[in-house]
Every structure is written in structure tokens, then in C-alpha cells.
Design an enzyme around this catalytic site. Structure first.
Site, short mmCIF file in Angstrom:
data_model
loop_
_atom_site.label_atom_id
_atom_site.label_comp_id
_atom_site.label_asym_id
_atom_site.label_seq_id
_atom_site.Cartn_x
_atom_site.Cartn_y
_atom_site.Cartn_z
N HIS A 178 0.81 -1.22 0.00
CA HIS A 178 0.00 0.00 0.00
C HIS A 178 0.85 1.27 0.00
CE1 HIS A 178 -3.99 -1.90 0.80
NE2 HIS A 178 -3.19 -2.90 1.08
N ASP A 186 3.43 9.42 -0.77
CA ASP A 186 2.23 8.69 -0.37
C ASP A 186 1.98 7.60 -1.39
OD1 ASP A 186 -0.02 8.18 1.18
OD2 ASP A 186 -0.69 10.26 1.18
C1 GDG Z 1 -2.22 3.96 3.39
C2 GDG Z 1 -1.20 4.61 2.45
C3 GDG Z 1 -2.86 4.47 0.60
C4 GDG Z 1 -8.61 10.10 7.90
N1 GDG Z 1 -8.96 10.86 8.94
C5 GDG Z 1 -10.18 10.47 9.33
C6 GDG Z 1 -10.60 9.43 8.49
N2 GDG Z 1 -9.60 9.22 7.61
C7 GDG Z 1 -9.66 8.22 6.53
C8 GDG Z 1 -9.78 8.88 5.19
C9 GDG Z 1 -9.18 7.80 4.27
C10 GDG Z 1 -8.15 7.13 5.18
O1 GDG Z 1 -8.45 7.47 6.52
C11 GDG Z 1 -6.73 7.60 4.89
O2 GDG Z 1 -6.30 7.01 3.72
P1 GDG Z 1 -5.06 7.57 2.89
O3 GDG Z 1 -4.98 6.81 1.63
O4 GDG Z 1 -5.25 9.03 2.68
O5 GDG Z 1 -3.76 7.39 3.81
P2 GDG Z 1 -3.13 6.22 4.78
O6 GDG Z 1 -3.90 6.09 6.02
O7 GDG Z 1 -1.70 6.65 4.98
O8 GDG Z 1 -3.19 4.87 3.96
C12 GDG Z 1 -1.91 5.40 1.37
C13 GDG Z 1 -3.77 3.70 1.55
O9 GDG Z 1 -3.00 3.04 2.56
C14 GDG Z 1 -4.60 2.67 0.81
O10 GDG Z 1 -3.81 1.81 0.06
O11 GDG Z 1 -3.67 5.28 -0.25
O12 GDG Z 1 -0.97 5.96 0.48
O13 GDG Z 1 -0.30 5.45 3.19
O14 GDG Z 1 -10.14 6.88 3.92
O15 GDG Z 1 -11.11 9.19 4.95
N3 GDG Z 1 -11.80 8.82 8.59
C15 GDG Z 1 -12.62 9.25 9.59
N4 GDG Z 1 -12.28 10.25 10.45
C16 GDG Z 1 -11.08 10.88 10.36
O16 GDG Z 1 -10.79 11.78 11.17
N5 GDG Z 1 -13.83 8.69 9.70
#
Ligand code: GDG
Length: 485
Positions: free
Chosen positions: A158, A358
Site C-alpha cells: 500500500h 504517499d
Molecule cells: C495507506 C497509504 C494508501 C482520515 N482521517 C479520518 C478518516 N480518515 C480516513 C480517510 C481515508 C483514510 O483514513 C486515509 O487514507 P489515505 O490513503 O489518505 O492514507 P493512509 O492512512 O496513509 O493509507 C496510502 C492507503 O494506505 C490505501 O492503500 O492510499 O498511500 O499510506 O479513507 O477518509 N476517517 C474518519 N475520520 C477521520 O478523522 N472517519
């Protein structure tokens, strides 16, 4: 159809997966329809006796079973906090400077992977398809092979793959490469990642690209390809409120939603917003930056450091520019309920996504999905997010370039409705085309092809494909600036 067996560090709660909106939905659907098993850590920290435990606890959800094991305190400190989050996470995000290459971490990392493999072995059936997730579990496939497992095993990473020279700095890079070579298929987020991994396997461990596009390394042949992670687009559209429920804001909102992680470029974002207020004073009192930054991995020192830095920065920027009736930065160090998040996405004029590295960045996709198509906001997106390879209609920025980001904020706020709609339409079409269900299906189809020995072809010149992907991002980055001038 063969049964699906998943292994990852943590398992999702299958009873709530459909509300999560991300990959868990697609995975839960697939597990339910194909039938399957998901093995992972139960989130609990036990004692030394748990290091011998290879009999998981089971919970059934219809056709799917979730199997979990605890970690001992030592395993948690060395496998999870130590090797996974203090070595692999920083190095794969190109932060060699903060990696802690402590003796013993790798051994514990291997031990936990071996224990999980031993727990899984007796649960496997001959025609199972096995899918292992993420950097915590790189050696799992190798440990299963040692136990005689010949089933097709796929691995999805990921997070980004660093350039070969950075990968080579990991003292155990050769062992990790041997682990990677145990899989039949490795899925990565982007073409740039595919290029980096193939370069590393060629330069670092003498891997060879075969005629059919597979890579030969450590006497095994494997396929490597990009499968960009997507979201469940409709869940964001359907759950949008019919009427705006958030309190009307006195100011236009720029929005950031990021786990409080040093890879997400949060200080850079705050500094760019400060520079924007300095450079374009007419916008003062009219625009705010809301940054939702839930806590994460708080036991890791680098995370405490970034928290202090952000508290200082937001305090000093608010002190410098704030008025009695206007505070420029709303910094929220708590998790926000998902329903509210969708509402806030929709009520923000700019989605401001600035990671320094990322794997993908799902927030960028969620922001676009939640917009009102008639009057959408603008996405500002770091060129170093994997999502930039697909989302070229965003305003692509360099998060290290404060002027570039300050100007992008201005361009986003000044952008007319027609251009906003055109860009949003194209972005939405893209994230629909590569949603979370397509991601899950295409990876598993590719893995099934491996079983039928109809191998996936990777680009014959991976570096060339990666170079082209980078050039396209550069072009997308330059064009909005030209437009803004
Ligand atoms: C890893 C990789 C890759 C965030 N704050 C809140 C909240 N979130 C949710 C978002 C989103 C998720 O968390 C974050 O996903 P990201 O993709 O932006 O980042 P990582 O957590 O670092 O994920 C990344 C991912 O895996 C998938 O393969 O894209 O690059 O680092 O869904 O909405 N959700 C809630 N409250 C929050 O305060 N409910």
C-alpha cells in the site's frame, strides 16, 4: 471459484466494512461471495507466552471467517513499532534520516511472520488463493513456501517503493527481496513504484526481466504490476446530505484530512497557507484552513515531534494573522465521524492534499467523490502522492515549494465554475473507472491468471514507463500555473 485467504497486520471489522467506504468494502464483498478467511493481529498486546501461539481465535461473518492472534509486548515493540514503523515505513517513504536500524528488529519481524505462517498453514486448502497485504508482512509468502505451500500467493504493497539506492540502504534488503520473490504477483500502487522495484531487483539482487515480462530473482519468477487503490465512489455520493447540514461557515474553507504522519506534508501545508495570506492579503478574514489530523502511532518518537511542530506552527500562524472574529487555521487533532467527514468534504472549496510521499492517498479521491458536481471545489494535490499519476486534472503542486503551493491556493480560489466543473467531471470519471471494486477484482484476476500460467506482462522497460508517468505529472503540474498567469 477458489476460496480467498487474506493476511494483513490488522483485520477489518467485517460487520462494519460497508460503512468504511474504502478497500474494506471490496474485500469484505469478495470474502462474502467467494467465501474466505482473513488472518491478522487482534490489536491486543499479550505476554511472552503469546509468542508461541499459532492457534487463532475465529469469528464467523456468513461465508467469511476472521482469524486473529495477539502480539506479545516484545513483538509489538520490535516487529510492529520497531521494524515495520521505524524502519520500513520511513525508508519506503524516502526518510532514511529517521529510520532506526536497531539490531534485533528484523529478527522479531521475521519471527512474527513465521508464527503467522505457521498459524495459517493448517487452515489452508489446496485450491485457496492467498493475498498478503502491506509492508508488515513481506516475509509471509517466503515462510509459507518454506512450509510447503504451493498455492498462488499475491502481495499488495500500500505504500510507495523507494528508488533502488534508498532500498539498498536497508541492511536486510536482500532478505526482503528474497521474501518478495516468493510471491507469484506483486501489486503496487503506481507505475513509478513498479519501475523502482524492478530497478532495485535488477541492480540490487541481480534479477532479470524475462521475455514474457516476468522477473526472475532467487530462482523464482514473479509478475509485478500497478493496481491503483480506489474508493467506493457511490458510498460518498449516496451519503452526501440532501441539504448542507454543517453550520454555514463565515469563511471559505480549504480542507486537509490526514493521519498525523510526517509523510503527509502538514508543516509544508501550513507554511504554504501562511505564505498565501502574506502574499495575497485581500483573502485574510475570508479564507480558513481546516486541518483534521487524527492521532496515529503515538508511541513512535517521530510522530510526537510532528505533533509539536504542527501545534507550534498553527499557534504562530494564528497569532500572526488572526483577528477577534477570524482564526485562519482550525487544527483538529481528533478523528471525525465518517458521515461528518463527507459533509465537510462537500462544504470545502478546496481539498488540500500535500504529502511528501504517499502510496496513493484516498482522501484526494474521497474529496472529489463528495463534491456537488454543479458547483464543485478544487483539488490541490501533491505530485508525490500516488494519486497524482491518475488525477492530472487536479492542481498538481510540489509540496516542497511554498510559493508554488501559495499560488495554487490562489488559483483554486479564483477558478471559475466552468473550469471547476470540467476538472471535476474528468476527475470523477477517473476515480469511477478505477474504484475499489475494480482494484480488488483486477488484482485477483491477475493472480488467477498466474495460477493458469497465463502470466501478466509488465512493461519491457519499466524505467521507461516510470519516466513517462513522471513526465505526465510534470506536465500536469506546469499547466495550471500557466493558466493562472
Ligand atoms: C495507506 C497509504 C494508501 C482520515 N482521517 C479520518 C478518516 N480518515 C480516513 C480517510 C481515508 C483514510 O483514513 C486515509 O487514507 P489515505 O490513503 O489518505 O492514507 P493512509 O492512512 O496513509 O493509507 C496510502 C492507503 O494506505 C490505501 O492503500 O492510499 O498511500 O499510506 O479513507 O477518509 N476517517 C474518519 N475520520 C477521520 O478523522 N472517519
Amino acid at each position: 471459484m477458489s476460496r480467498l485467504v487474506l493476511v494483513s497486520n490488522r483485520v477489518a471489522d467485517l460487520s462494519k466494512a460497508s460503512q468504511a467506504g474504502g478497500m474494506a468494502v471490496a474485500i469484505a464483498d469478495t470474502l462474502r461471495t467467494r467465501g474466505g478467511l482473513w488472518l491478522g493481529w487482534n490489536g491486543k498486546i499479550g505476554d511472552r507466552n503469546d509468542e508461541l501461539r499459532t492457534e487463532p481465535d475465529f469469528t464467523k461473518f456468513g461465508n467469511a471467517t476472521v482469524a486473529t492472534l495477539p502480539l506479545s509486548a516484545r513483538e509489538h515493540a520490535e516487529y510492529y513499532v520497531g521494524y515495520s514503523n521505524n524502519v520500513l515505513w520511513p525508508v519506503f517513504h524516502a526518510r532514511l534520516d529517521i529510520a532506526q536500524f536497531e539490531a534485533g528488529y528484523y529478527q522479531r519481524y521475521l519471527d512474527v511472520n513465521r508464527r503467522f505462517a505457521e498459524a495459517l498453514r493448517p487452515l489452508l486448502r489446496p485450491d485457496d488463493t492467498i493475498w498478503v497485504h502491506d509492508y508488515h508482512m513481506i516475509p509471509l509468502g517466503m515462510e509459507l513456501r518454506k512450509l510447503g505451500v504451493t498455492n498462488p500467493i499475491g502481495f499488495f504493497l500500500h505504500i510507495p517503493v523507494p528508488p533502488a539506492q534508498t532500498f539498498l540502504a536497508i541492511p536486510e534488503h536482500r532478505e526482503l527481496a528474497r521474501g518478495l520473490a516468493s510471491y507469484d504477483l506483486i501489486g503496487l500502487q503506481t507505475k513509478v513504484d513498479v519501475g523502482n522495484l524492478i530497478d532495485y531487483l535488477q541492480d540490487g539482487v541481480f534479477g532479470r526481466i524475462l521475455q514474457d515480462g516476468r522477473i526472475r530473482a532467487f530462482d523464482r519468477e514473479l509478475s509485478i504490476a500497478a493496481f491503483p487503490v480506489g474508493i467506493d465512489v457511490d458510498s460518498f455520493i449516496d451519503s452526501r446530505p440532501k441539504r448542507a447540514t454543517a453550520k454555514p461557515l463565515p469563511a471559505i474553507r480549504l480542507l486537509g484530512v490526514d493521519r498525523l504522519d510526517y509523510t503527509k506534508g502538514l508543516p509544508q501545508k501550513f507554511r504554504a497557507f501562511s505564505r498565501f495570506l502574506e502574499k495575497y492579503p485581500d483573502y485574510r478574514s475570508k479564507v480558513i484552513l481546516s486541518q483534521i489530523a487524527p492521532p496515529t502511532r503515538e508511541t513512535v518518537t517521530a510522530y510526537a515531534d510532528i505533533r509539536h511542530e504542527l501545534e507550534m506552527l498553527s499557534g504562530s500562524i494564528n497569532g500572526k494573522f488572526g483577528e477577534l472574529d477570524w482564526v485562519p487555521i482550525q487544527y483538529i487533532h481528533r478523528s471525525t465521524p465518517r458521515k461528518m467527514l463527507v459533509d465537510v468534504y462537500r462544504n470545502s472549496r478546496v481539498g488540500f492534499v500535500t504529502p511528501l510521499r504517499d502510496g496513493m492517498n484516498l482522501v484526494a479521491k474521497e474529496y472529489v467523490a463528495a463534491q456537488n458536481p454543479d458547483d464543485p471545489g478544487v483539488l490541490i494535490l501533491s505530485r508525490f502522492a500516488g494519486a497524482a499519476e491518475q488525477m492530472k486534472e487536479a492542481l498538481i503542486v510540489n509540496p516542497y515549494d511554498v510559493e508554488d503551493m501559495a499560488d495554487a491556493i490562489k488559483a483554486a480560489l479564483d477558478m471559475g465554475q466552468t473550469e471547476r466543473r470540467e476538472r471535476h467531471e474528468a476527475l470523477l470519471a477517473g476515480i469511477r473507472q478505477d474504484d475499489t471494486f475494480v482494484w480488488c477484482r483486477s488484482f485477483l484476476e491477475a493472480l488467477d491468471n498466474v495460477r493458469r500460467r497465463a502470466f501478466l506482462a509488465v512493461p519491457t522497460s519499466p524505467s521507461e514507463a516510470a519516466r513517462r508517468a513522471l513526465q505526465e505529472i510534470e506536465l500536469a503540474r506546469v499547466s495550471p500555473r500557466v493558466r493562472a498567469n
